[in-house]
Write an enzyme that holds these catalytic residues in place. Structure first.
Site, PDB file in Angstrom:
ATOM      1  N   GLY A  12       0.819  -1.208   0.000  1.00  6.97           N
ATOM      2  CA  GLY A  12       0.000   0.000   0.000  1.00  6.97           C
ATOM      3  C   GLY A  12       0.848   1.251   0.000  1.00  6.97           C
ATOM      4  N   ALA A  13       1.975   1.201  -0.706  1.00  6.48           N
ATOM      5  CA  ALA A  13       3.011   2.235  -0.587  1.00  6.48           C
ATOM      6  C   ALA A  13       2.602   3.590  -1.140  1.00  6.48           C
ATOM      7  CB  ALA A  13       4.296   1.757  -1.273  1.00  6.48           C
ATOM      8  N   GLY A  15      -0.426   4.829  -0.754  1.00  4.03           N
ATOM      9  CA  GLY A  15      -1.491   5.358   0.093  1.00  4.03           C
ATOM     10  C   GLY A  15      -0.972   6.428   1.039  1.00  4.03           C
ATOM     11  N   ASN A 106     -10.073  -9.124   4.115  1.00  8.18           N
ATOM     12  CA  ASN A 106      -8.639  -9.003   4.352  1.00  8.18           C
ATOM     13  C   ASN A 106      -7.968 -10.362   4.514  1.00  8.18           C
ATOM     14  OD1 ASN A 106      -7.881  -6.132   4.377  1.00  8.18           O
ATOM     15  ND2 ASN A 106      -9.419  -5.975   5.989  1.00  8.18           N
ATOM     16  N   GLN A 113      -0.290 -12.704   1.074  1.00  3.62           N
ATOM     17  CA  GLN A 113       0.961 -12.047   1.461  1.00  3.62           C
ATOM     18  C   GLN A 113       1.790 -12.944   2.379  1.00  3.62           C
ATOM     19  OE1 GLN A 113       0.134  -8.093   2.926  1.00  3.62           O
ATOM     20  NE2 GLN A 113      -0.550  -7.375   0.931  1.00  3.62           N
ATOM     21  N   ASP A 160      -1.844   3.611  19.567  1.00  6.46           N
ATOM     22  CA  ASP A 160      -2.684   3.711  20.752  1.00  6.46           C
ATOM     23  C   ASP A 160      -1.863   4.182  21.960  1.00  6.46           C
ATOM     24  OD1 ASP A 160      -4.939   2.475  19.319  1.00  6.46           O
ATOM     25  OD2 ASP A 160      -3.677   0.699  19.381  1.00  6.46           O
ATOM     26  N   ARG A 163      -1.258   7.849  21.562  1.00  7.80           N
ATOM     27  CA  ARG A 163      -2.495   8.571  21.877  1.00  7.80           C
ATOM     28  C   ARG A 163      -2.704   8.653  23.392  1.00  7.80           C
ATOM     29  NH1 ARG A 163      -6.043   5.409  17.206  1.00  7.80           N
ATOM     30  NH2 ARG A 163      -5.746   6.959  15.543  1.00  7.80           N
ATOM     31  N   HIS A 188      -6.004  -3.950  18.752  1.00  2.00           N
ATOM     32  CA  HIS A 188      -6.082  -2.571  18.246  1.00  2.00           C
ATOM     33  C   HIS A 188      -7.511  -2.356  17.757  1.00  2.00           C
ATOM     34  CE1 HIS A 188      -5.194   1.191  16.334  1.00  2.00           C
ATOM     35  NE2 HIS A 188      -5.558   0.731  15.160  1.00  2.00           N
TER      36      HIS A 188
END
Length: 329
Positions: A12-13, A15, A106, A113, A160, A163, A188
């Site tokens: 996803g490079a 993105g 997914n 992958q 997280d 945050r 997550h």
């Protein structure tokens, strides 16, 4: 003497998260200015033109550390001899989509992958899953990738933790660097448990510094748990720069010795610690010597913490069951 080098595969490079990652990786910030970085970038076929534009920008930076850039839609090319694989690309959850639907979609991506990593990656490749649901996506990849050790798979919960640091620092009226050891336990997701009981502000326990314990047990937890949704509502898109920053923080924490008395958060393949079933991708407090990581032992968990950890564990067990069905048992 020849320079050290590292091959980093990123999915996803093109993105938003990938874009925020690449330039910092290429600059030498993560692996050191004495290490040459080879970027192996994977995208969907239709996104290759955008990826080529990103490559042009990387070229135009003339980073001394950037040794090569490979752009491809073939995961076996991207993962070939990779020392690190940052699995950023995934299908995001859309309105009305059940979590199980997201896992099914997914599941196909991360199964492929995982098999490609099994076939062509470096035998000591470290795999960090960023794309959500990251714990279970990492479980899927780990389950089918038999050649790489289970301990080489990670799922990101550093976002997280960061945050949580920010929220505690704001409440305590200090800089975020004054906050240490807020461990993220579990998934997550909205069930994650940011454990403030063992955290400190300038060396003092958080519950002593912040007297508003109702805030700690209520608004603090919900703010961290729901922060991603709040960002989507505010900016119309999911966390990108902060997610990329957390991914890089995770890699840096794993490759550099953890300071004495400190720990950081990342989901790993459980060894059974704290009663978490073995093999479950579960976030724990982690320490490392820069080569091998370990789950911090001996943390005393009160009833409140055990209840919260139990809830996130149950969610992950349900996701694990869905994965088992997906992979045919």
């Amino acid at each position: 003497m020849s320079r050290k080098s590292v091959k980093v595969a990123i999915t996803g490079a093109a993105g938003q998260i990938g874009y925020a990652l690449l330039f910092r990786l290429a600059s030498g910030e993560v692996f050191g200015h004495e290490v040459d970085v080879h970027l192996q970038l994977l995208e969907l076929t239709q996104a290759l033109p955008a990826l080529e534009g990103v490559k042009m920008e990387l070229d135009d930076c003339a980073f001394p550390n950037l040794a090569s850039i490979t752009c491809t839609d073939d995961m076996r090319v991207a993962f070939k001899d990779a020392d690190w694989a940052l699995l950023v690309g995934s299908v995001p959850r859309k309105a009305g989509m059940e979590r199980k639907d997201l896992l099914n979609i997914n599941g196909g991506i991360f199964t492929k992958q995982g098999l490609a990593l099994d076939e062509v990656a470096s035998p000591d490749c470290k795999v960090l899953v960023v794309g959500n649901p990251c714990n279970t996506n990492a479980l899927i990849a780990k389950s089918v990738c038999k050649r790489l050790p289970a301990q080489n798979f990670f799922a990101m919960t550093m976002l997280d933790q960061n945050r949580a640091y920010s929220q505690i620092a704001e409440k305590a009226g200090v800089h975020s660097t004054a906050v240490k050891n807020v461990a993220i336990w579990g998934n997550h997701s909205a069930t994650q448990y940011p454990n403030f009981f063992d955290a400190t502000v300038n060396g003092k326990p958080v519950p002593e510094v912040i007297s508003d314990h109702e805030w700690l047990k209520g608004e603090f937890l919900s703010t961290v748990q729901q922060r991603g949704a709040a960002i989507i509502k505010a900016r119309g898109a999911s966390s990108a720069a902060s997610a990329a920053n957390a991914a890089l923080d995770t890699v840096k924490n794993l490759i550099k010795p953890t300071p004495a008395g400190e720990f950081f958060s990342v989901a790993v393949s459980s060894d059974g610690s704290y009663g978490v079933p073995e093999g479950l991708m579960f976030s724990f407090p982690i320490r490392t010597d820069g080569h091998n990581w370990e789950i911090v032992q001996g943390i005393e968990l009160n009833d409140f913490s055990r209840e919260k950890i139990g809830a996130t564990q149950q969610e992950l067990l349900e996701e694990q069951e869905a994965v088992s069905e997906l992979l045919g048992g």
